[in-house]
Design a protein around this motif. Structure first.
Motif, PDB file in Angstrom:
ATOM      1  N   ARG A  60       0.509  -1.136  -0.054  1.00 23.67           N
ATOM      2  CA  ARG A  60      -0.059   0.462   0.178  1.00 23.67           C
ATOM      3  C   ARG A  60       0.494   1.386  -0.096  1.00 23.67           C
ATOM      4  O   ARG A  60       0.232   2.084  -0.832  1.00 23.67           O
ATOM      5  CB  ARG A  60      -0.917  -0.060   1.382  1.00 23.67           C
ATOM      6  N   THR A  61       1.950   1.608   1.045  1.00 25.12           N
ATOM      7  CA  THR A  61       3.141   2.594   0.248  1.00 25.12           C
ATOM      8  C   THR A  61       3.917   2.171  -0.019  1.00 25.12           C
ATOM      9  O   THR A  61       4.808   3.514  -0.190  1.00 25.12           O
ATOM     10  CB  THR A  61       3.575   2.438   1.860  1.00 25.12           C
ATOM     11  N   GLY A  62       4.059   1.390  -1.063  1.00 24.90           N
ATOM     12  CA  GLY A  62       4.883   0.980  -2.269  1.00 24.90           C
ATOM     13  C   GLY A  62       6.241   1.586  -1.952  1.00 24.90           C
ATOM     14  O   GLY A  62       6.881   1.848  -2.283  1.00 24.90           O
ATOM     15  N   ALA A  63       6.259   0.666  -0.751  1.00 24.21           N
ATOM     16  CA  ALA A  63       8.050  -0.262  -0.637  1.00 24.21           C
ATOM     17  C   ALA A  63       8.563  -0.779  -1.071  1.00 24.21           C
ATOM     18  O   ALA A  63       7.810  -1.639  -2.277  1.00 24.21           O
ATOM     19  CB  ALA A  63       7.636  -0.529   0.897  1.00 24.21           C
ATOM     20  N   GLN A  64       9.644  -1.052  -1.815  1.00 23.36           N
ATOM     21  CA  GLN A  64      10.633  -1.828  -2.989  1.00 23.36           C
ATOM     22  C   GLN A  64      11.339  -3.029  -2.016  1.00 23.36           C
ATOM     23  O   GLN A  64      10.555  -3.897  -2.892  1.00 23.36           O
ATOM     24  CB  GLN A  64      10.956  -0.665  -3.806  1.00 23.36           C
ATOM     25  N   ALA A  65      10.778  -2.085  -0.845  1.00 25.30           N
ATOM     26  CA  ALA A  65      11.904  -3.217  -0.486  1.00 25.30           C
ATOM     27  C   ALA A  65      11.646  -3.327   1.552  1.00 25.30           C
ATOM     28  O   ALA A  65      11.260  -2.133   1.475  1.00 25.30           O
ATOM     29  CB  ALA A  65      13.437  -3.454   0.004  1.00 25.30           C
ATOM     30  N   ILE A  91       8.552  -8.007  -4.332  1.00 24.30           N
ATOM     31  CA  ILE A  91       9.565  -6.661  -3.069  1.00 24.30           C
ATOM     32  C   ILE A  91      10.687  -7.744  -2.811  1.00 24.30           C
ATOM     33  O   ILE A  91       9.893  -8.543  -2.166  1.00 24.30           O
ATOM     34  CB  ILE A  91       7.449  -6.615  -1.514  1.00 24.30           C
ATOM     35  N   VAL A  92      11.818  -7.109  -2.274  1.00 31.17           N
ATOM     36  CA  VAL A  92      12.699  -7.172  -2.086  1.00 31.17           C
ATOM     37  C   VAL A  92      12.905  -7.456  -0.667  1.00 31.17           C
ATOM     38  O   VAL A  92      11.952  -6.695   0.454  1.00 31.17           O
ATOM     39  CB  VAL A  92      13.837  -6.432  -2.869  1.00 31.17           C
ATOM     40  N   PHE A  93      13.384  -8.666   0.141  1.00 28.70           N
ATOM     41  CA  PHE A  93      13.655  -9.184   1.050  1.00 28.70           C
ATOM     42  C   PHE A  93      14.682  -8.545   1.351  1.00 28.70           C
ATOM     43  O   PHE A  93      15.629  -9.056   0.892  1.00 28.70           O
ATOM     44  CB  PHE A  93      13.695 -11.061   1.155  1.00 28.70           C
ATOM     45  N   ILE A 118      23.607  -4.939  -0.779  1.00 32.55           N
ATOM     46  CA  ILE A 118      23.521  -6.089  -1.665  1.00 32.55           C
ATOM     47  C   ILE A 118      21.849  -6.260  -1.959  1.00 32.55           C
ATOM     48  O   ILE A 118      22.119  -6.748  -3.162  1.00 32.55           O
ATOM     49  CB  ILE A 118      24.157  -7.239  -0.016  1.00 32.55           C
ATOM     50  N   ALA A 119      20.646  -6.422  -0.949  1.00 33.76           N
ATOM     51  CA  ALA A 119      19.446  -6.538  -1.105  1.00 33.76           C
ATOM     52  C   ALA A 119      19.559  -5.724  -2.213  1.00 33.76           C
ATOM     53  O   ALA A 119      17.907  -5.934  -3.612  1.00 33.76           O
ATOM     54  CB  ALA A 119      18.822  -5.840  -0.607  1.00 33.76           C
ATOM     55  N   ALA A 120      19.268  -4.216  -3.279  1.00 31.75           N
ATOM     56  CA  ALA A 120      19.830  -4.012  -4.329  1.00 31.75           C
ATOM     57  C   ALA A 120      20.196  -4.854  -5.490  1.00 31.75           C
ATOM     58  O   ALA A 120      20.790  -4.209  -6.660  1.00 31.75           O
ATOM     59  CB  ALA A 120      20.059  -2.661  -4.512  1.00 31.75           C
TER      60      ALA A 120
END
Length: 703
Positions: free
Chosen positions: A82-87, A110-112, A337-339
């Motif tokens: 809902r908030t547009g979080a990519q991760a 969504i990236v963990f 690293i996650a990116a």
């Protein structure tokens, strides 16, 4: 994605932090520095918490209990969507090592910010983890790791492993559910307790048994791995100072290794084993590989587990690790690293500089069995100085120069979450300087409103064995009971005076509001005998205090004010005063007339009771949830027998019988209970008919 202003690399524009407390604040701090929009989540209990106030946006998850809020995977994923979080950064605890959570995020695109699901699966199960790393020649502790075994089969296998041994939940972490067993007759109750805790905390009651290492030291190695084939370790931490398997003081580098002639070679071996463990499961991100090292034979070390997340104690490594001479922000490394970025450095680029120590500040009462302490925080003052760092969920303090200043908006410490409220971290050129700075920092820390372990931490860090680096995980358990320092007479007089003034101010306000004759300016006065000394409770002790004489302005009075931090007349509790001086804290609470009468009655009853008589009522010393009822109404119980178990702030507290006799149970499993709630009452056995000891009495007490 947005461009990282420092390296021009792609990073996330919005990250949701799926946690609370100091770790959420710490992650948000890094996100702000990198120009990344932060989203906080919260329960009803945390609606005004610091992490909520500091984030760019906040989303409510649900009610206060963690399983209805922070552990609700669907609610957290929906908040991210809902908030547009990519991760999503999970912090530590809660969902940080939950493979189902990582799968749900992956399904939502969504990236963990953590390792791959396969790595979580492999390391979440301690049995599978041991098998996996052993295949890469990482040494493991001898034991039994078969998820098909029931308690009877485990008891049989225990004879083969030998005693002492350690019971560990296969799905667990953080020391929860771990029970040391020294003899076969202790095993049944210990297995039952461990299964109950594992089922409650992790939803999985699978257990494993391991040989208990003698004189153990807890050494852990920080690892990072990217998606491009690079895995490195960033030195080690020593976490041997533990109570009930919960870390208390941590440091980097490990004094065990710095004190050995071949310490550098052993550090290299430990680091290689940690890297091998990470590689064995295709790891990516930040992780910690934990080892047990025998103090009697440091070259004999064994893999315990891998924590697939950031650790509570990561700040001590941040303070000493240098990559090509530069400090590292571990949260930033996780995000990069996650990116998809490479680490950008190799093992040869890593060095250690100086020493750092971290102490965990808990809302608990060390003088009363470390029982959790709950309530509003009235004042918080962080220590300052060179080499001092504080990570906390508490807000900056109010004006400490104003005795009536209360920290507005501070979160209330509840029984729903872990009782840690802050971490005090100090760095020095060497370990001695870091410990000296830690002592000074703890002495300067002011926490009013709840009891804390600040004084106990100072005493622990000052012990000769600790200063000398002679640490084991058994050191704290072998310490004598801690007694809070007595309130000095000079401070007692000041407390009485402050309470009297606060009481007078509150009473005057009430009289004025009611139009009382006492508030009229017509010269009317009442007359009566002078008031006796003020009856107060200091900690758990009742005392009579006398304020200083009106004309007693002496050098001693001025000396008492030096370095004093005082709070009296808080509108939430005008009968209480809090004092802090020379690193010690006291709460002084003025007793009500009914409390004075009750105390007198209790003292009178105690004088009339036979010597050594105990109360037939079993009450819980803290608020919590009844997780087990061990007896039924009508049962005959022995002194010390477990009647029920109350869980509060992630810890189990057994409630036992103080007298022998026939029990009446007043609670049921699952009940929420307040502090001092009646759990059970025992009708004492007749003097000539003593109750038979319960056959499992010893094991119940041990568990």
């Amino acid at each position: 994605m947005t461009e990282n202003p420092t390296q021009g690399a792609p990073l996330f524009h919005t990250v949701l932090v799926a946690n609370r407390g100091e770790i959420a604040v710490r992650v948000i701090r890094t996100l702000r520095r990198l120009g990344i929009r932060s989203v906080a989540v919260h329960s009803d209990a945390d609606a005004q918490a610091r992490h909520v106030l500091e984030a760019d946006e906040a989303v409510r998850l649900g009610p206060a209990p963690a399983r209805e809020s922070y552990l609700d995977i669907e609610a957290v994923v929906e908040a991210a969507r809902r908030t547009g979080a990519q991760a999503v950064h999970p912090g530590y605890g809660f969902l940080s090592e939950n493979a189902d959570f990582a799968r749900a995020l992956e399904a939502a695109g969504i990236v963990f910010v953590g390792p791959p699901v396969a790595s979580l699966d492999a390391m979440a199960d301690k049995i599978r983890a041991k098998e996996t790393v052993a295949a890469y020649d990482v040494p493991v502790v001898p034991g039994v790791a078969d998820p098909t075994l029931d308690d009877a089969a485990l008891a049989a296998e225990a004879q083969r492993v030998g005693f002492p041994l350690l019971i560990k939940p296969s799905a667990g972490g953080g020391g929860k559910g771990m029970v040391a067993v020294h003899a076969a007759d202790e095993l049944p109750a210990a297995l039952a307790s461990a299964r109950r805790t594992a089922r409650s905390a992790f939803g999985d009651d699978t257990l494993l048994l391991e040989r208990l290492i003698t004189a153990p030291r807890h050494i852990e190695v920080q690892v990072f791995a990217d998606a491009h084939g690079t895995t490195v370790h960033l030195g080690e931490r020593e976490c041997s100072l533990q109570r009930r398997h919960q870390k208390v003081i941590e440091e980097a580098p490990a004094p065990l290794l710095t004190g050995l002639a071949h310490g550098a070679e052993l550090r290299e071996r430990l680091g290689k084993a940690a890297v091998d463990a990470a590689v064995s499961v295709g790891y990516r991100g930040a992780g910690t590989v934990e080892f047990l090292v025998s103090d009697e034979d440091p070259d004999a070390f064994f893999f315990m587990e891998m924590n697939t997340r950031l650790q509570v104690e990561h700040p001590v490594s941040e303070e000493v690790v240098r990559v090509r001479g530069q400090r590292q922000d571990f949260v930033e490394l996780q995000l990069r690293i996650a990116a998809g970025e490479p680490l950008g450095f190799a093992q040869d680029d890593v060095a250690l500089e100086g020493a750092a120590v971290e102490a965990r500040v808990y809302a608990e009462d060390p003088a009363n069995g470390f029982l959790p302490s709950t309530g509003p925080v009235l004042r918080w003052r962080e220590p300052q100085g060179e080499g001092v760092r504080v990570d906390t969920l508490l807000l900056p303090s109010a004006d400490a120069a104003d005795p009536a200043a209360v920290d507005a908006g501070q979160p209330e410490v509840t029984g729903f979450y872990d009782p840690m409220v802050a971490k005090v971290i100090t760095r020095g050129a060497d370990r001695a300087e870091a410990l000296d700075r830690l002592d000074a920092a703890l002495a300067d820390t002011v926490l009013f409103g709840v009891r804390s372990n600040l004084g106990w931490l100072r005493e622990l860090a000052a012990r000769e064995d600790v200063r000398a680096g002679r640490l084991t995980t058994e050191l704290i358990d072998g310490m004598e009971a801690w007694n809070a320092p007595a309130l000095p007479e000079d401070l007692a007089a000041l407390a009485a005076e402050a309470l009297e003034e606060a009481s007078d101010d509150a009473a005057a306000a009430e009289r004025h509001a009611a139009g009382s004759a006492w508030a009229r300016a017509d010269g009317w006065r009442g007359a009566g005998a002078p008031q006796p000394g003020m009856r107060v409770r200091v900690g758990d002790e009742d005392r009579v205090l006398h304020g200083p004489a009106a004309d007693a302005e002496t050098e001693e009075d001025e000396s008492a004010l030096a370095g004093l931090n005082l709070l009296a007349g808080d509108p939430r509790d005008p009968r209480s005063a809090w004092l802090h001086r020379d690193g010690a804290t006291w709460q002084v609470r003025r007793l009500r007339r009914a409390e004075v009468v009750e105390a007198a009655r209790a003292a009178s009853a105690a004088r009339r009771a036979p010597a050594g008589a105990a109360s037939p009522e079993a009450r819980t010393p803290m608020p919590g949830t009844v997780v087990a009822v061990s007896v039924d109404t009508g049962d005959t119980v022995a002194v010390g027998q477990e009647l029920a178990v109350v869980e509060a702030m992630k810890m189990e507290h057994p409630v036992t019988a103080a007298v022998a006799g026939v029990v009446t149970v007043h609670v049921a499993e699952g009940d929420s209970v307040a502090a001092q709630a009646l759990i059970a009452a025992v009708e004492p056995a007749a003097a000539d008919e003593p109750a038979e000891p319960a056959p499992h009495e010893a094991s119940a007490q041990n568990a």
